[in-house]
Each structure stands twice: as C-alpha cells, then as structure tokens.
Design an enzyme around this catalytic site. Structure first.
Site, PDB file in Angstrom:
ATOM      1  N   PRO A 123     -14.855  -6.395   1.939  1.00  0.00           N
ATOM      2  CA  PRO A 123     -15.917  -6.993   2.572  1.00  0.00           C
ATOM      3  C   PRO A 123     -17.274  -6.344   2.263  1.00  0.00           C
ATOM      4  CG  PRO A 123     -14.770  -5.399   4.120  1.00  0.00           C
ATOM      5  CD  PRO A 123     -13.911  -5.532   2.784  1.00  0.00           C
TER       6      PRO A 123
ATOM      7  N   TYR B 248       0.784  -1.174  -0.026  1.00  0.00           N
ATOM      8  CA  TYR B 248       0.124  -0.004  -0.070  1.00  0.00           C
ATOM      9  C   TYR B 248       1.006   1.263  -0.079  1.00  0.00           C
ATOM     10  CZ  TYR B 248      -3.370  -3.244   1.745  1.00  0.00           C
ATOM     11  OH  TYR B 248      -4.241  -4.639   1.805  1.00  0.00           O
TER      12      TYR B 248
END
Length: 280
Positions: A204, A57
């Site tokens: 999610p 990231y």
C-alpha cells in the site's frame, strides 16, 4: 476529509481499517525473532484489530510466530490468513495448490499453527488455473459450512474473476496490489465498493517511491506528516472499503504507519495526490 476508522467485513465483523501485514516477520536469528515478536505485540497494543498473514510467508513460520506472540488472542483481533500456494524448489519457489484436498490440508495446518478453532477470514492466495474455480471455492465453502472458516476472500483477481467467484460463494474480501502510485486494480476496487466487499491493498505504500514524489512530499510538509503517512491517509480517504495492511519488522516504522489514520487530508490535498503518477 474525515474517513471512517472502522469497517464491518461481511457487514458483521468490525475491524480497524488500518491493519498490519505480517509478511516481513521472518526472523533468521533468535535476536531477530524476539524483535519480530515485539513488533506483533506492539501492533496490537496500538489498536490493530486486523493482521494479515499467509501460508506462503515462511511456509507456515509466520503463522507460528503470530501464535507465539499473541495467543491467547484479544477477543477483537482478526488474523486473516491465505492458502492456495505451496513451496517448491523450482521456478519461482512456489506453485499453485488449489486442489480441494490440498486446500483442506492447508486450512487444517493453519488452524494448528495459529491455535485457532476457526479462521474468521480465509483468503485464496491465487486462483489455481489448473483447477476449476467451483472446485476451489466449493472446498472453501464446505470448510465454512463445517465451521472451520468464517468468511472467504480472494487475492489478485480481476473484475470478471470476482464476479465469477461471487456466483459460487459469498466473497468477503479482495487483496490486490494497490497504492497511490499503482492503481492498476482500480476497477476491482470499485467492484468491491459497489458490493460492500473489503479491499485489502498489498504493497500500500510503494516503498522507496512515495517520499521522492514532489506532490506527496509537499502535502506531507503541509500536514507535518511523513510521506508514508500521507499515502496511507490517501488510501483511507479514497474508498471506505479500503483496509490498508502496511507491513514492517521495525517498531518505529510500525508506529509511523499506524499514525496515518490521524492524518486528515483536505479535499484539495486529496485531489492533488490523486493526480500524482509515476511520471511525477
């Protein structure tokens, strides 16, 4: 249905099940950086005790930002990071990096960036097909034995790969793509549940899709909740080992996400949602 709000990773590291994924904190301007710092701090103010990051990231920039925002860390905050991928200028922009020497170097880099003496949960971002699994996990096990790592996790693995890994070293967590509308890795979730392994679903929420599904929208209306909160509540009800890590760079969205553990589905609502599919 009332789901437990905490989970003990490896049986001894208690965290709030609803965590925060820091992937979206990638500021390109000074103003955006200030906003990202504020989001990370607000997550902790709202009771998050599990933050997920990775070398990938921003190639370390995300870890730097979290340290700037949160160090010195609250005693109950777990920052989990991932290694095993390096930046490249060709192809998809990354390559596997599972050689033991490279894993060691990445762990040392993460410790420095996060201002930590020990990474309590270190996850292997991808298994490197060019390096024997015992070599990859053996390096992480050695780092654990040296005290630089507390617990070892995996990401994007199959049931067979998880079983092979567990024969080499204790596995504390698995991070696979999973949400109400994408349950390809249900067998992996069930293997984790049977072994008491934390399952951290990435993506999610199925961004952009949840609110368009009629059953999700209907349950959200019944509960005076948002579709995002409903799909996160479903995850929390679906298995006690699921630790959702929804990510955002927006405080309002963060607060919406973290309100999901106050949304309680009835059994009938849970069953209706469980029947939801991409064809809805």
């Amino acid at each position: 249905m009332t789901a437990p709000t905490t989970f003990p990773i490896s049986g001894d590291l208690e965290v709030r099940r609803l965590g925060y994924g820091a992937m979206h904190l990638r500021p390109e301007t000074a103003e955006a950086r200030a906003d990202c710092l504020a989001v990370a701090r607000r997550a902790v103010e709202l009771g998050v005790t599990l933050i997920d990051t990775a070398h990938m990231y921003g190639w370390g920039a995300n870890e730097d930002l979290l340290a700037e925002a949160l160090h010195p860390y609250p005693h109950d905050l777990l920052i989990a990071t991932k290694v095993g991928i390096r930046h490249t200028t060709s192809g998809e922009g990354w390559r596997h990096a599972g050689e033991p020497a490279d894993l060691r170097a990445q762990v040392d880099e993460a410790l420095r960036r996060l201002s930590l003496d020990r990474i309590e949960l270190l996850q292997l971002h991808r298994l490197d097909p060019g390096v024997p699994l015992p070599d990859q996990l053996g390096a992480l096990r050695d780092l654990r034995d040296e005290g630089k790592v507390g617990r070892i996790g995996l990401s994007e693995v199959t049931v067979a790969e998880l079983a092979e890994a567990r024969a080499i070293v204790d596995i504390a967590s698995v991070q696979n793509r999973y949400n109400l509308l994408d349950r390809e890795h249900e067998p992996v979730l069930r293997a984790c549940e049977a072994a008491g392994i934390a399952f951290l679903p990435w993506r999610p929420v199925a961004a952009g899709k949840s609110g368009a599904r009629s059953e999700i929208a209907a349950v959200a209306e019944e509960l005076d909740a948002t579709p995002t909160q409903v799909v996160l509540a479903w995850l929390l009800a679906h298995s006690p080992v699921i630790l959702p890590i929804p990510g955002t760079a927006d405080i309002a969205h963060l607060e919406e996400n973290l309100g999901a553990d106050a949304v309680h589905l009835t059994r009938e609502q849970y069953d209706r949602l469980s029947r939801a599919s991409e064809s809805d």
